[in-house]
Structure formats: C-alpha cells, structure tokens
Design an enzyme around this catalytic site. Structure first.
Site, PDB file in Angstrom:
ATOM      1  N   GLY A 149      -4.774  -3.188   2.756  1.00 48.51           N
ATOM      2  CA  GLY A 149      -5.072  -4.015   1.597  1.00 48.51           C
ATOM      3  C   GLY A 149      -6.516  -4.486   1.631  1.00 48.51           C
ATOM      4  O   GLY A 149      -7.186  -4.473   2.675  1.00 48.51           O
ATOM      5  N   CYS A 150      -6.993  -4.909   0.461  1.00 50.53           N
ATOM      6  CA  CYS A 150      -8.398  -5.305   0.345  1.00 50.53           C
ATOM      7  C   CYS A 150      -8.681  -6.572   1.148  1.00 50.53           C
ATOM      8  O   CYS A 150      -9.624  -6.620   1.949  1.00 50.53           O
ATOM      9  CB  CYS A 150      -8.763  -5.491  -1.119  1.00 50.53           C
ATOM     10  SG  CYS A 150      -7.618  -6.534  -2.055  1.00 50.53           S
ATOM     11  N   TYR A 151      -7.856  -7.594   0.961  1.00 54.11           N
ATOM     12  CA  TYR A 151      -8.053  -8.824   1.733  1.00 54.11           C
ATOM     13  C   TYR A 151      -7.868  -8.576   3.232  1.00 54.11           C
ATOM     14  O   TYR A 151      -8.689  -9.032   4.042  1.00 54.11           O
ATOM     15  CB  TYR A 151      -7.087  -9.913   1.278  1.00 54.11           C
ATOM     16  CG  TYR A 151      -7.313 -10.463  -0.103  1.00 54.11           C
ATOM     17  CD1 TYR A 151      -8.487 -11.146  -0.424  1.00 54.11           C
ATOM     18  CD2 TYR A 151      -6.348 -10.351  -1.091  1.00 54.11           C
ATOM     19  CE1 TYR A 151      -8.688 -11.685  -1.695  1.00 54.11           C
ATOM     20  CE2 TYR A 151      -6.543 -10.884  -2.361  1.00 54.11           C
ATOM     21  CZ  TYR A 151      -7.717 -11.545  -2.657  1.00 54.11           C
ATOM     22  OH  TYR A 151      -7.901 -12.089  -3.906  1.00 54.11           O
ATOM     23  N   THR A 153      -8.428  -6.015   5.023  1.00 58.14           N
ATOM     24  CA  THR A 153      -9.592  -5.355   5.619  1.00 58.14           C
ATOM     25  C   THR A 153     -10.670  -6.377   5.945  1.00 58.14           C
ATOM     26  O   THR A 153     -11.241  -6.380   7.040  1.00 58.14           O
ATOM     27  CB  THR A 153     -10.134  -4.279   4.652  1.00 58.14           C
ATOM     28  OG1 THR A 153      -9.135  -3.268   4.480  1.00 58.14           O
ATOM     29  CG2 THR A 153     -11.408  -3.638   5.179  1.00 58.14           C
ATOM     30  N   GLU A 312     -17.075  -7.302   1.518  1.00 55.44           N
ATOM     31  CA  GLU A 312     -16.854  -5.878   1.282  1.00 55.44           C
ATOM     32  C   GLU A 312     -16.766  -5.690  -0.228  1.00 55.44           C
ATOM     33  O   GLU A 312     -16.588  -6.656  -0.978  1.00 55.44           O
ATOM     34  CB  GLU A 312     -15.543  -5.425   1.927  1.00 55.44           C
ATOM     35  CG  GLU A 312     -14.337  -6.120   1.278  1.00 55.44           C
ATOM     36  CD  GLU A 312     -12.972  -5.670   1.773  1.00 55.44           C
ATOM     37  OE1 GLU A 312     -12.878  -5.214   2.915  1.00 55.44           O
ATOM     38  OE2 GLU A 312     -12.007  -5.824   1.001  1.00 55.44           O
TER      39      GLU A 312
END
Lengths: 346, 346, 346, 346
Positions: A149-151, A153, A312
């Site tokens: 997932g984005c968070y 990472t 990011e």
C-alpha cells in the site's frame, strides 16, 4: 535484448494509466494487453487522453486476453475482486498485484479488515510482500508479488531498518500521513470532487484505516514482537504524493544522528531511497512523478525522541513505480529500467 | 449604540486586511486609522483591491495617527518591532497585539526563541494572553492583550481543559499541524511562491518552531507542571486553515468518550468552539472564513490512546477574528459582534 | 554514440532545472557546466532538491566555464542580459537562447517592447527563430537559435499553417491565453505568491504584453502581410501549462472541417504536435510534463467562424523541451531524444 | 422589522448551502423550510458540516412543506424539473428560480437548447429575468423571477449598457469565460474530481453551451437587433469565480475611455457593480464570497477594439447572491440586506 509481454488488468484507473506511462519507456517490456471490463472496446486514448500519442492495444475484457502470451500481469483490480482472478491465471504468468488482497499474511486479519473471507488462501501462502528494498531476494523468485500500500511503503521504509537494529522503541510509534487525492481513485465520489478537497484538509479513517494492520505486520516482523502504531491519514489538495511524519522514541544510548546514519547506511546503495542531509526537509514536490523515496531525520523538542519525515509519490513508489521495480527484480532486469524519470518540479 | 474608534497598525499584511473585512461589519467599531510605513499615502484599495468597495481611511505612517482619538489599536507589526511601539502608546489606547512579542510570560524564553532581549519587560507583566475562551475574565480588564499564535490556538483549545481536568497524560503529547500559506505573510519569499507550495506538502521548523514554547507555556499552566510537546508544523497548498492532529494518552480510568464529553461540557456555551459528534471528522473547509474552532475526538488503534483533531481558520480564530473577539470582551460588546459570518464552503 | 557537452547558463531558474530533468536522460548529451552567478559555488541539489539524486556539476559563474569544451549552450538568462554574453562566446559553441533577446527580427521593435537598444545587432541577423516544426531546416544549420516564447508557440503552431494556406481571415484574430505560474519565474514577487494566485484568475498585460509582437511577427511572415492580433494572457493557479483559445474567421468557401484537416495534414508526421479528433477538447493536463502540443478545432456559434484550442506545457514545449528539440535538430540527433517522457496525469 | 419566511427547495446543492450562508445573516428573512428529496430527514449540518453551528430546519421532501406559511421560495432544482413544481405552488408564494427553466423567453429556444417541451408556458410569460441592475423595476413587481445564469450575468452586465448606448459593434463579440468548479454542482462526476481539474484548464461546450442563447437574448434586446456571440466557457481549478474576457469593436467615434466612462456612469450608484480604474485588472479573488461584480476596460493592441474583463463570484452574484438581491427588490428590503459580506482574500 530480453523482452517480455505485460498485461495490465484494470487499466482504466490511475494506477493503470501510470503503469502505461512508465512501461512505455521500459526497454524490456511490451504492453500486450489491457483490460477494463466496463470500458472494454474503448481505446485507452479515449479513457486517458494524455496517452493519446501512444500506440497501445485497445481495452478488452479479462476473458479476451490470450494469457499464454503474457509473461507478467499487473493486476489493478479493486480490493476483494482480485483473489479469484489471480487464482485463475495460468502458471506461466507472473503477477504483481496492486490491490490489498495478498498483502496481509494472516487471512483472519484480512477477513477482519476487508470484511470477507479470503478466497485464495493457498495463493496467499506463496505471495511475497513487494517492499522491494526489504524483500528483494524473495521477490526475485516470486510468482505472485503483493505490491505494498501507498501509506505502508512510506512508513515501513524508514521504520523497518530502525526496528531491526533496535535503534528505536517499539511503543508509541505515531505515523501522521498526508496524501494526495489520486490515492482515492478515479471513481466519482462526492468526497473527492474538486470543491470538496481543494483549499482544505481533513483526517479520515482515524484509528480504523486498513493500512494500519499492513504497517503493523511489517514492523512487527522487523522488531520480532507485536507492534501497534497510531496511524492517521489525511486527504489534502495535491494530485500525487504522501508525506508521513513519524514520531518515535530513541532506544537507550541512541542519538538522532545514530538513526540518521543507520538509515543512510541501509540505503546507501539503493537507487530509489535517499536519506537527506541534516537540516533538509523532504517535500513531496521533490519526488513528484518519480520512484524516489526521501527520508529526513530530525531531533524532537522532547529529549529522547526523534521525528522522521518520509515522502514518496503515492502513484509511483507507492503503487505503479514500485510494481515496475518489483517486475524488474522478478525478471532480472536493471532495477531502474523504466524508472529513470526524474521528479517533475514545479 | 456604543461605538469606538479603532486603529490598525501594520494594515498592509493579510491580518490587517482581514481585520478590515471583519470590522467593516462590526456594529460598534469605526476604523479610524490604518498605518503601513512603507505604503503610507496609498489607498487601502490599491494595496488590497478586494477592499475597493469600502470607504476607508488612507494608509499613513504610525507617526501620523492622532492617538488621542483611538480607543483600540490592533497591532499587526512583525515580531520584534512591536514592543517599543506599544510602549509609546498613550494610556487611553487599549491594544490587541497580533505579534508574538508579548505572548511568552518569561522574557528569558522570549530572548531564547526570538533572539533579542525584550525591550518592554514592564509591559510584558501586564499583558494578558488572549486565548479568549480560557482567559475571558482577565481579557475583559486588560489594557494589552497578546493575541495567541495560530498554531497555539488550535493546540491549546482542546488540550488545556483536558490537562486541567487531568483526563490525559502529560507525557508524549504530539501535535502534528498543517497550515495554509497565509500564515507565512505577504512578503515575497521563494518558499511561498505558488509553484513552490502548490500540489505538495513539507514540514518546516521541525523541533524548533517558536510556537512550541508558546504551546508549552499554556499547557504547563493548565497541568500545573512543566510539559514538553512534540510539535511539527507543515506547509500545504491552502490559503487559510490549520488542522492539528493531536496524539495523547488517556489518564487511568478515562475513556475516549470521557474526553469528548469533557470537551463538550467545557465548550457547551461557547459561540465559536464546537466539539463535533462521534464519527465526524472536522475539516478546515468547515471553518473557512469564520471564527469557529471545531474539535473531533477519536479512539486510537492503540489502547489507552486518543487522537484529537482541531481545525480553525488561521487568519480568523488564529489571528484577526480572535483579535476582534478579544476586543469585544475588552469593551463589553456582544462577543460575536463582527464575527457572525458563516464559513464559506466551497 | 555521438555525445556532446552542454552548458546551462542561468541554471537556477525553472527553465534551467527543467533542462536538467530532460537532458539527464538524453542519450547524446552530457551536462558539463551549469552557471548561476548569485548561487555560484552551490550544488544544484541545494537550489533544486528534486534533482538531488543526480550526479551534476556544481554551479559556477559564467567566467568559470571552459567554453572550449562546450558544444551547446542553453542560455536561460533574463531578457536584456543575454546579448552581450552570447556575443562573447567562442565560435565553437552553438547556442539555444531561451530569452527573448533574439526573437524579434526588427531591432527597432525590440527596442520598443523591451526598452533598450539591441546590443548585438549583427548576431540578431544570424539568429534563427526556433519554432521547430516551422523552421526545422534553418535550425539545423543555425549557430544561434532564438527559442520561442511560451505564448507565441501555442499561438503560432495552429495559426501559421492556416495563414500560409489562406484558410482563415487575417483580420480580427483573437488569442485568449491562460498560463500556469512557472511562466513568471522563480524570483520572489508578491504577485506570484501562493495566496495571490490560488483559487483565482486574472488577466495581465492586457493589450501590452511583449509576446504580442512576437506572435504578430510569425503570423505576418506566414500571411505575407502585416497582421495584428488581440492577445490577452491570464495567470491562473496551475504550475505548468498554457491553453490558448483562438477565435478566427474562416476564409471564403472554407469549412471548420477544412481547417482541421489542413492542420492534421500539416502535422501528420510530427512527433510532438497532434490535432485531436472532432469533439475532443485538449486540456493542459493532457500534455503536463511533456513536449506535446495538442490542437482542437471547433465550429463557433456564429457562422463563418471557428475556435481553435491549443495546449502545451509552457516549461517543456513552451521553453526547455523545445530548446532540447532544437538542439536535437541542430546536432542531427533523433528529434525525440530526451523528450520521450509521456504526460504526467494526474 | 418586517420579516418574511423563506423556503429553499433543492437545498442540498452548493447554491442551497450558499443561500443559507447569506440568509442566516439577513435581517428580514427566516429560513422556514428546506427540501432535498433524496436527503429528506437529514439535518442540513450532516449534508453541509460547515453549517453545523446554525439553528436550521431539517431537510424535508417538497410535499412536506406548509406553503401557506412561505413568502418566498428559492428554487434550486435541476434544469427541467422546475416548471411543474413552480406551477404547483400557491399564489401567495413568490419565487426566485435559480434554474434555467424560465430564463429563455422563447419556449421554442428552450426546447431547442434544453431538449424538452416547456411544461409551464403560461408561467414563462410572467417570469421576469432577474438581472437585477437591468430589470430592477420589473423584478419589484414580479411573482416569478428567473435568476440569470452565472456566465450570462458576467457577460451581460458590461455589454447591455454599451449595446443600448450603441457604443460598440454588434458583430463579432467574443466572450471567453473561465469558471470555478462550483458551477458544475455537487453531484459526483469523473470530470469534476479533484485530480481531473487541479493544475489544469480546458474548454468545454465550445460553440454549444446553453448559456450562449441566454446571453444573446439579453444582448439582442439591448441592441434592438439579433446578436450572435462567440462564447467559450473553460473549467479551471478554482472553487468560486468567473472571469469573462470580452472582445468588442468600438462604434465609430467611440474611444476606449468613452466606454469605460459610459459603464462608470451606468453603475455609479449601484452597490454591487464597480467599474475599476484604468490600468487595474479585476481578479476573481477580488470578489470571492461577495456579491460584487467588477468590470475593467482596456484598449486592445488592434486599433478600434477594446477588451472588457468582468469578474464575479459565480455562487454569489452568479447565483445565490443575486437571488437574494432579487428577493430584496421584490419585497422592498434594503437591496444590500444579507449581502454585506466583503470579499474574502486570500
């Protein structure tokens, strides 16, 4: 040059379009098929006019893909719809799954947070969690990679090395994350209309966001003990980008400089993770459109505490870029192939 | 109706313009003088075309104000330039100072954080910290009110009652704040250019921002002990608004509902502070342009912890609006006079 | 592979940074020197943290460049400061000048619009106007290319072919342009602060903008007669992008479809200019970060009139991208080299 | 004080919320009923949290309003659904209709542009077009006022006086309009998602937008002849605001200063329309949140032509504000009542 055929399943969303943007310049990949069930028959250029200058296959349904021909499938389907589809793919196809369906090792946890019984528990066992810098060797051998997932990472890249090395306390870790709106996808919802997001910020899923257990899974594995974190995501007027501000306690006899040095050493040879110098503050605009992750380490006002800032691009390192990076590892390509685009600022 | 004459000193900045916007509809106030040393001689409409429809006095230098005629002076000068000016004002003038010069009670703390010896230590003793809901009685009698900082307002309104009532722990309080760009003022700087701010976020002053000691002063007084907080401000693409996400530990035998109820009781009769219902998430767009402060209380993932979200418009409740509110208290006007404008959404 | 050495003069502005972003992935170019007089001695990464992952030469003054070593100089100096510098360069250096100094053929026009006598009139004679698709052959042989202005690129690419082919009237051409804020540069000014631009739009330089005569020069040459246009630029909250809405009259016996077809034929083999299909409306987000220019043609409500919409990224096709494209032509490289990045959406 | 009861029908959209924001501070109006069929039973505060501090009636269905009690109905229903509803209202209720249903006098034109036969042609005959400054006397006596469209307001306020006085040519009028996103409403659509609008601009409805005939109706009436205009709306990342750039030819022996003076004279005593001084450029931020309309007049580069810039807040003067202004005229209230809020900048 070694070239493989890629399929993008669920190509009509933002992560699908981003995969096209990245793969179109990849020296080893041909985009052979793209699916979008409700938009089958359309040209990608009609769904995403910014891709109108490219020579791309038209969108088809998943049933109309000749899988015998495909080496890698990027799966961008919604959470919950992915398990059975991936289970149906022939063995010659390796998969990078951008959904959450194979991220949680514990299928009971999956059931708890995603609301349904896992429908491919055997596949779950072989899935490798695709946080590239941490799991590179396993990814190289994997058939199925669960792209993070984005968070998670943005939270795990700084925290996992520090927990492994016992440089920080395992209690009271606080992750305050701010995300751009691409994370919410392209489906029309009142909450992501321009007027509902612009010139404002709010928190959502406070205490209950599904990326919480995903973060805890990675941190617990690194620490060798169960870790609970406070995690609060916020939605802000920005297309792309996540900034996570992470509050930690220092372990005994560990200084702020120690943890910065530790992270610098961990990531010294990584092409995409960079620990910025003391005094520099990473901004999401420094990574916009690129696969980079920047980490800054700061002393807190309160003695014995540190603040870590990690940025990011949620669509790149937080989704499609890390997916390409994982594919590169899986197929033995140059890890930066297709990912050499520098950040776009302004 | 009882009417007073107001002067706005340093009227060419955003807080000055906002005072005009609010006071022009105040039933008890006439704007009698406005100063801006470098723009003296100009019409306010030339400095702020959005005020072009109003009948306002032209900008003059501070020397050209007839202070015998002025009842209240809103002082919007930069930090550090305010002390001697205020010391020079005749006794008939009551002052709401929007700078930081009189906020810190301890002039050694002032010297430490603002870099200079305090030049009006006697005045500092009589200054009342203008967090209206907390200091109303003292403000009513004050000649000099030190209007709180924008971040400190958003942090103290939820935390002071909880610390007073010992509902939360005094250790490890973390305040993660996100601010719009008006807080940085109108002076041209690279860092606040459109292209440097839009579509992005970054933290600044991590561990070192001057509002840290201001917050700690208020919390320590409430708790009856020295409190240190982690405080991280972020700059994001938003004209107005501050959202502070505050991470606290619950005191023994205190639940999340207890602290929500406690705050609801504290602010039940306040016109500008509202504790939202369980499950609602306050957004800065809910207060845009108004003097409201909204507070939401959430259970954390980690047992024994809570998350508090507080939003305000930094130009209104965080600056000019609270200044008008304080003036209303000082002069015995209706506390909501001039502040009845509702939030502007979208 | 044939490789050349490039210098970027005035590298500390947005166009300089963008040249780095593009050239760093160019197969035939090494960035050998970068200058910024006031920031000499600094690392580019300190001026532009988003370029922090690259191996770049430090910033130096112009005097400290070894020009014997340089094949091409991208000159990003402010208007008016460029002429004498370029005149001082040795003959081995070919130049792409991004300033306006060599764009106007008539040095009296230059004096009129830029306020000073031209200080390199001989050089002006050899300068080639670098609108690549229109002047490709001359650019290939040029030593000095005057890179077009951002607005003139968006206006001339659709209008020049139509005027050459006498498909539209020469009277009453109206160009209404909307620009992102990068066009205003990185120097701090009140007018380009975030709060002064966001959530708003205004026109500027109405009737008096310097790009007016530049547009008229190109159109007049194409039409073979003096052309006057109405040109109004607007500043809007967008980092990158220009959209020009152009109102024209159709020549006798010419239909809207005729002019669309005409433009499609003109640009059929161009890699960067694309005439979109009937009914599609080009948006700046369709070209963001890329060197593309999209043109849409629409029937007007009023018979005998048409509306042309042209979009580009002002920093790429409107500045640094077209500069790289011109360099490619000058040195016989693949015209798309360094420019293969696709638009970034969202 | 004379007080009336108001109903807001279709209160769950942006114009409904804005009516609440304005009327809540109106000295002569009580909001007695608010309807929203799909959200009936909800509190307005749940639909619009920014109104959470107000004491408002809950949302009901239209059937559940006691119309005998209502003096004025603000009708915010979608186009096409309004005619029969208004026809069903008892005669005691006066109506300000914010939809387009009664704006076009010619019901054949209505059928052509809105796709359906008009279902209340008798009512259409009595409807007064509510461009307050132009139709004030008729509005005062009207039972049904058709509140103008947002774009038409910005185009007609400058053009109608000039056409009446024959100061400008009737041919080749070009109106290039840029709008904020509120104009598109709150219903979720892909095209108005944050990521699809932010950091970009595009034209829409080129040559075909329904506000074209509405503009032409007003201009033709003023000119005494049929007028066709070029009208192109653009969608840009802005919550509120319309800026129309209008290109006109001057009539014989008329100068640019003449038309500025003419407009200044026309609007000299108007509280909400202001012609700015020569050299000033109206920006949408100058009117944000207010009922003002600003007009700037500029000489064009081309002799004999002028450029007029007109700005308004599309939600206020372009919708709910003008609706309140019309109600004030209808009921004999102070025309500025409820509309004294000044623009909010930044």
């Amino acid at each position: 040059m070694n070239t493989i055929n890629a399929a993008i399943v669920g190509a009509s969303g933002y992560t699908g379009a981003e995969l096209v943007r990245l793969l179109i310049n990849h020296p080893n990949v041909t985009i052979t098929a793209m699916t979008a069930d409700r938009k089958a028959g359309m040209r990608m250029a009609d769904v995403f006019p910014h891709l109108g200058g490219l020579n791309l296959p038209d969108l088809v349904t998943m049933d109309n893909v000749d899988w015998s021909n495909i080496d890698v499938c990027f799966c961008c389907l919604p959470h919950g719809t992915t398990q059975e589809f991936i289970a149906s793919l022939p063995q010659n196809v390796r998969i990078v799954d951008l959904s959450a369906d194979f991220r949680l090792k514990d299928i009971e946890e999956y059931r708890k947070w995603y609301g349904d019984k896992h429908r491919a528990p055997e596949l779950q066992k072989e899935a490798v969690y695709g946080l590239t810098e941490i799991k590179r060797d396993e990814i190289a051998k994997a058939r199925l990679v669960a792209n993070p997932g984005c968070y998670p990472t943005s939270a795990q890249l700084p925290l996992i090395p520090l927990l492994k090395e016992k440089k920080i306390g395992t209690q009271g870790i606080i992750i305050d994350s701010k995300s751009g709106v691409t994370g919410a996808g392209r489906a029309p919802k009142e909450g992501t209309l321009f007027c509902e997001v612009s010139d404002a910020i709010h928190a959502y899923g406070v205490g209950t966001h599904r990326h919480g257990p995903e973060i805890e899974q990675g941190l617990s594995e690194a620490a060798g003990e169960n870790i609970f974190v406070s995690f609060t995501p916020h939605l802000m007027p920005m297309n792309r980008g996540i900034l996570s501000t992470i509050y930690v306690t220092l372990a005994d006899n560990v200084s702020v400089n120690d943890i910065r040095t530790s992270l610098q050493n961990t990531y010294a040879n990584e092409p995409f993770v960079r620990v910025v110098e003391e005094g520099n503050s990473p901004a999401t605009r420094h990574v916009r459109g690129s696969n980079y992750c920047l980490i800054g380490v700061f002393a807190d006002r309160t003695p014995g505490r540190a603040i870590i800032v990690c940025v990011e691009d949620n669509v790149v390192k937080g989704a499609s870029g890390q997916a390409v990076q994982n594919m590169n590892v899986m197929f033995g390509f140059e890890e930066t192939a297709g990912l050499t685009q520098q950040p776009m600022f302004p």
